[in-house]
Write a protein that holds these residues in place. Structure first.
Motif, PDB file in Angstrom:
ATOM      1  N   ASN A  54       0.817  -1.222   0.000  1.00 41.29           N
ATOM      2  CA  ASN A  54       0.000   0.000   0.000  1.00 41.29           C
ATOM      3  C   ASN A  54       0.850   1.272   0.000  1.00 41.29           C
ATOM      4  OD1 ASN A  54       0.972   0.084   2.578  1.00 41.29           O
ATOM      5  ND2 ASN A  54      -1.012   0.036   3.595  1.00 41.29           N
ATOM      6  N   GLY A  55       2.171   1.119  -0.114  1.00 45.57           N
ATOM      7  CA  GLY A  55       3.034   2.286  -0.198  1.00 45.57           C
ATOM      8  C   GLY A  55       3.442   2.891   1.128  1.00 45.57           C
ATOM      9  N   ASP A  56       3.056   2.259   2.232  1.00 43.02           N
ATOM     10  CA  ASP A  56       3.386   2.817   3.547  1.00 43.02           C
ATOM     11  C   ASP A  56       4.872   2.710   3.876  1.00 43.02           C
ATOM     12  OD1 ASP A  56       0.370   1.984   5.472  1.00 43.02           O
ATOM     13  OD2 ASP A  56       0.830   3.595   4.060  1.00 43.02           O
ATOM     14  N   TRP A  57       5.506   1.685   3.293  1.00 39.42           N
ATOM     15  CA  TRP A  57       6.904   1.432   3.623  1.00 39.42           C
ATOM     16  C   TRP A  57       7.728   1.386   2.350  1.00 39.42           C
ATOM     17  CZ3 TRP A  57       7.993   1.438   8.717  1.00 39.42           C
ATOM     18  CH2 TRP A  57       6.927   1.205   9.599  1.00 39.42           C
ATOM     19  N   THR A  58       8.853   2.061   2.351  1.00 39.34           N
ATOM     20  CA  THR A  58       9.783   2.008   1.227  1.00 39.34           C
ATOM     21  C   THR A  58      11.209   1.852   1.757  1.00 39.34           C
ATOM     22  OG1 THR A  58      10.110   4.409   1.137  1.00 39.34           O
ATOM     23  CG2 THR A  58       8.332   3.493  -0.208  1.00 39.34           C
ATOM     24  N   GLY A  59      12.044   1.317   0.885  1.00 34.47           N
ATOM     25  CA  GLY A  59      13.463   1.195   1.218  1.00 34.47           C
ATOM     26  C   GLY A  59      14.264   1.297  -0.063  1.00 34.47           C
ATOM     27  N   VAL A  60      15.435   1.934   0.016  1.00 36.04           N
ATOM     28  CA  VAL A  60      16.276   2.070  -1.163  1.00 36.04           C
ATOM     29  C   VAL A  60      17.721   1.721  -0.836  1.00 36.04           C
ATOM     30  CG1 VAL A  60      14.842   3.830  -2.264  1.00 36.04           C
ATOM     31  CG2 VAL A  60      16.696   4.528  -0.753  1.00 36.04           C
ATOM     32  N   LEU A  61      18.441   1.350  -1.856  1.00 34.97           N
ATOM     33  CA  LEU A  61      19.871   1.087  -1.756  1.00 34.97           C
ATOM     34  C   LEU A  61      20.577   2.347  -1.267  1.00 34.97           C
ATOM     35  CD1 LEU A  61      22.226  -0.900  -2.617  1.00 34.97           C
ATOM     36  CD2 LEU A  61      22.158   0.268  -4.839  1.00 34.97           C
ATOM     37  N   GLU A  62      21.518   2.185  -0.374  1.00 31.52           N
ATOM     38  CA  GLU A  62      22.191   3.333   0.231  1.00 31.52           C
ATOM     39  C   GLU A  62      22.804   4.249  -0.820  1.00 31.52           C
ATOM     40  OE1 GLU A  62      21.961   3.909   3.453  1.00 31.52           O
ATOM     41  OE2 GLU A  62      23.085   5.782   3.278  1.00 31.52           O
ATOM     42  N   SER A  63      23.381   3.684  -1.862  1.00 31.63           N
ATOM     43  CA  SER A  63      24.078   4.499  -2.855  1.00 31.63           C
ATOM     44  C   SER A  63      23.140   5.328  -3.731  1.00 31.63           C
ATOM     45  CB  SER A  63      24.958   3.625  -3.741  1.00 31.63           C
ATOM     46  OG  SER A  63      24.180   2.707  -4.473  1.00 31.63           O
ATOM     47  N   VAL A  64      21.844   5.060  -3.689  1.00 30.04           N
ATOM     48  CA  VAL A  64      20.892   5.855  -4.472  1.00 30.04           C
ATOM     49  C   VAL A  64      19.973   6.677  -3.582  1.00 30.04           C
ATOM     50  CG1 VAL A  64      20.954   4.106  -6.301  1.00 30.04           C
ATOM     51  CG2 VAL A  64      19.060   4.118  -4.656  1.00 30.04           C
ATOM     52  N   LYS A  65      20.162   6.592  -2.291  1.00 36.05           N
ATOM     53  CA  LYS A  65      19.307   7.346  -1.353  1.00 36.05           C
ATOM     54  C   LYS A  65      19.441   8.838  -1.626  1.00 36.05           C
ATOM     55  CE  LYS A  65      18.805   5.322   2.493  1.00 36.05           C
ATOM     56  NZ  LYS A  65      19.003   4.737   3.855  1.00 36.05           N
ATOM     57  N   GLY A  66      18.302   9.509  -1.685  1.00 27.25           N
ATOM     58  CA  GLY A  66      18.305  10.934  -1.986  1.00 27.25           C
ATOM     59  C   GLY A  66      18.266  11.238  -3.471  1.00 27.25           C
ATOM     60  N   ARG A  67      18.498  10.220  -4.314  1.00 24.03           N
ATOM     61  CA  ARG A  67      18.452  10.411  -5.768  1.00 24.03           C
ATOM     62  C   ARG A  67      17.305   9.632  -6.400  1.00 24.03           C
ATOM     63  NH1 ARG A  67      22.358   8.613  -8.954  1.00 24.03           N
ATOM     64  NH2 ARG A  67      23.064   6.926  -7.579  1.00 24.03           N
ATOM     65  N   PHE A  68      17.025   8.448  -5.899  1.00 29.76           N
ATOM     66  CA  PHE A  68      15.975   7.590  -6.443  1.00 29.76           C
ATOM     67  C   PHE A  68      14.811   7.533  -5.464  1.00 29.76           C
ATOM     68  CE2 PHE A  68      18.720   4.511  -9.217  1.00 29.76           C
ATOM     69  CZ  PHE A  68      19.340   5.589  -9.808  1.00 29.76           C
ATOM     70  N   ALA A  69      13.621   7.402  -6.003  1.00 30.11           N
ATOM     71  CA  ALA A  69      12.426   7.245  -5.180  1.00 30.11           C
ATOM     72  C   ALA A  69      11.497   6.234  -5.821  1.00 30.11           C
ATOM     73  CB  ALA A  69      11.721   8.574  -4.997  1.00 30.11           C
ATOM     74  N   ILE A  70      11.017   5.301  -5.017  1.00 26.18           N
ATOM     75  CA  ILE A  70      10.061   4.308  -5.496  1.00 26.18           C
ATOM     76  C   ILE A  70       8.668   4.732  -5.073  1.00 26.18           C
ATOM     77  CG2 ILE A  70      10.351   2.866  -3.423  1.00 26.18           C
ATOM     78  CD1 ILE A  70       9.958   0.407  -5.243  1.00 26.18           C
ATOM     79  N   SER A  71       7.708   4.497  -5.953  1.00 29.93           N
ATOM     80  CA  SER A  71       6.326   4.814  -5.622  1.00 29.93           C
ATOM     81  C   SER A  71       5.422   3.881  -6.409  1.00 29.93           C
ATOM     82  CB  SER A  71       5.990   6.279  -5.939  1.00 29.93           C
ATOM     83  OG  SER A  71       6.126   6.537  -7.329  1.00 29.93           O
ATOM     84  N   ARG A  72       4.152   3.897  -6.100  1.00 31.03           N
ATOM     85  CA  ARG A  72       3.210   3.040  -6.790  1.00 31.03           C
ATOM     86  C   ARG A  72       1.862   3.723  -6.872  1.00 31.03           C
ATOM     87  NH1 ARG A  72       3.311  -2.315  -3.726  1.00 31.03           N
ATOM     88  NH2 ARG A  72       1.557  -2.852  -5.091  1.00 31.03           N
ATOM     89  N   ASP A  73       1.118   3.369  -7.894  1.00 27.35           N
ATOM     90  CA  ASP A  73      -0.262   3.821  -8.050  1.00 27.35           C
ATOM     91  C   ASP A  73      -1.092   2.567  -8.271  1.00 27.35           C
ATOM     92  OD1 ASP A  73      -2.732   4.797  -8.867  1.00 27.35           O
ATOM     93  OD2 ASP A  73      -1.849   6.499  -9.912  1.00 27.35           O
ATOM     94  N   ASN A  74      -1.686   2.084  -7.214  1.00 27.07           N
ATOM     95  CA  ASN A  74      -2.435   0.837  -7.321  1.00 27.07           C
ATOM     96  C   ASN A  74      -3.651   0.981  -8.236  1.00 27.07           C
ATOM     97  OD1 ASN A  74      -0.566  -0.357  -5.663  1.00 27.07           O
ATOM     98  ND2 ASN A  74      -1.914  -0.498  -3.876  1.00 27.07           N
ATOM     99  N   ALA A  75      -4.207   2.165  -8.293  1.00 27.75           N
ATOM    100  CA  ALA A  75      -5.359   2.389  -9.170  1.00 27.75           C
ATOM    101  C   ALA A  75      -4.963   2.250 -10.640  1.00 27.75           C
ATOM    102  CB  ALA A  75      -5.949   3.766  -8.907  1.00 27.75           C
ATOM    103  N   LYS A  76      -3.717   2.602 -10.951  1.00 24.68           N
ATOM    104  CA  LYS A  76      -3.219   2.482 -12.327  1.00 24.68           C
ATOM    105  C   LYS A  76      -2.462   1.178 -12.539  1.00 24.68           C
ATOM    106  CE  LYS A  76      -2.902   7.431 -13.242  1.00 24.68           C
ATOM    107  NZ  LYS A  76      -2.030   8.562 -13.650  1.00 24.68           N
ATOM    108  N   ASN A  77      -2.360   0.386 -11.481  1.00 21.67           N
ATOM    109  CA  ASN A  77      -1.645  -0.890 -11.557  1.00 21.67           C
ATOM    110  C   ASN A  77      -0.210  -0.712 -12.038  1.00 21.67           C
ATOM    111  OD1 ASN A  77      -2.763  -3.264 -10.551  1.00 21.67           O
ATOM    112  ND2 ASN A  77      -2.747  -4.273 -12.546  1.00 21.67           N
ATOM    113  N   THR A  78       0.454   0.312 -11.515  1.00 22.16           N
ATOM    114  CA  THR A  78       1.780   0.671 -11.997  1.00 22.16           C
ATOM    115  C   THR A  78       2.718   1.009 -10.842  1.00 22.16           C
ATOM    116  OG1 THR A  78       0.825   1.545 -14.038  1.00 22.16           O
ATOM    117  CG2 THR A  78       3.066   2.205 -13.537  1.00 22.16           C
ATOM    118  N   LEU A  79       3.949   0.538 -10.987  1.00 20.26           N
ATOM    119  CA  LEU A  79       5.038   0.839 -10.081  1.00 20.26           C
ATOM    120  C   LEU A  79       5.979   1.817 -10.774  1.00 20.26           C
ATOM    121  CD1 LEU A  79       6.697  -0.055  -7.447  1.00 20.26           C
ATOM    122  CD2 LEU A  79       7.859  -1.640  -9.020  1.00 20.26           C
ATOM    123  N   TYR A  80       6.604   2.709  -9.994  1.00 21.38           N
ATOM    124  CA  TYR A  80       7.498   3.710 -10.575  1.00 21.38           C
ATOM    125  C   TYR A  80       8.842   3.727  -9.864  1.00 21.38           C
ATOM    126  CZ  TYR A  80       3.068   5.520 -12.353  1.00 21.38           C
ATOM    127  OH  TYR A  80       1.843   5.646 -12.965  1.00 21.38           O
TER     128      TYR A  80
END
Length: 127
Positions: A54-80
Motif C-alpha cells: 500500500n506504499g506505507d513502507w519504502t526502502g532504497v539502496l544506500e548508494s541511491v538514497k536521496g536520488r531515487f524514489a520508489i512509488s506506486r499507483d495501485n489504481a493504475k496498476n503501476t510501479l514507478y
C-alpha cells in the motif's frame, strides 16, 4: 499470476533524470509488495528499492538514497522509480519484481524474496 512490463529506460547524460514505469497485468498490484533491481554488464543483479503493497513502507539502496524514489499507483496498476542526478555507475538493466504481500513491515530486499519479474529496461548514463 501477474505480468510485469518495464518502460522508461533510455540514454541520459550525467545529472539527468528518468522515470521508470512497471505496468502490471493479470492481477491487481495491491496484492503485492514490489521492488526494483538492476544488473550492470558483468555484475550480479542488485537490489535498488522496494515498497510494500500500500506504499506505507519504502526502502532504497544506500548508494541511491536521496536520488531515487520508489512509488506506486495501485489504481493504475503501476510501479514507478524516479531517478534523479544519474551517474554513469547507475547504468544497468532495471527490473521490476513482485511478491505476494505480507502483513509485516519487513520489505523484500533479496532476489529470492520475489516471485514475478519483468524483462527489464536499459538505462545508460553517459559521462
Amino acid at each position: 499470476q501477474v505480468q510485469l512490463v518495464e518502460s522508461g529506460g533510455g540514454l541520459v547524460q550525467t545529472g539527468g533524470s528518468l522515470r521508470l514505469s512497471c505496468a502490471a497485468s493479470g492481477r491487481t498490484i495491491s496484492l503485492y509488495d514490489m521492488g526494483w533491481f538492476r544488473q550492470a554488464l558483468g555484475k550480479e543483479r542488485e537490489f535498488v528499492a522496494a515498497i510494500n503493497w500500500n506504499g506505507d513502507w519504502t526502502g532504497v539502496l544506500e548508494s541511491v538514497k536521496g536520488r531515487f524514489a520508489i512509488s506506486r499507483d495501485n489504481a493504475k496498476n503501476t510501479l514507478y522509480l524516479q531517478m534523479n542526478s544519474l551517474k554513469p555507475e547507475d547504468t544497468a538493466v532495471y527490473y521490476c519484481a513482485a511478491r505476494s504481500r505480507r502483513p509485516s513491515a519487513v520489505l523484500p530486499y533479496h532476489e529470492q524474496d520475489y516471485d514475478y519479474w519483468g524483462q527489464g529496461t536499459q538505462v545508460t548514463v553517459s559521462s
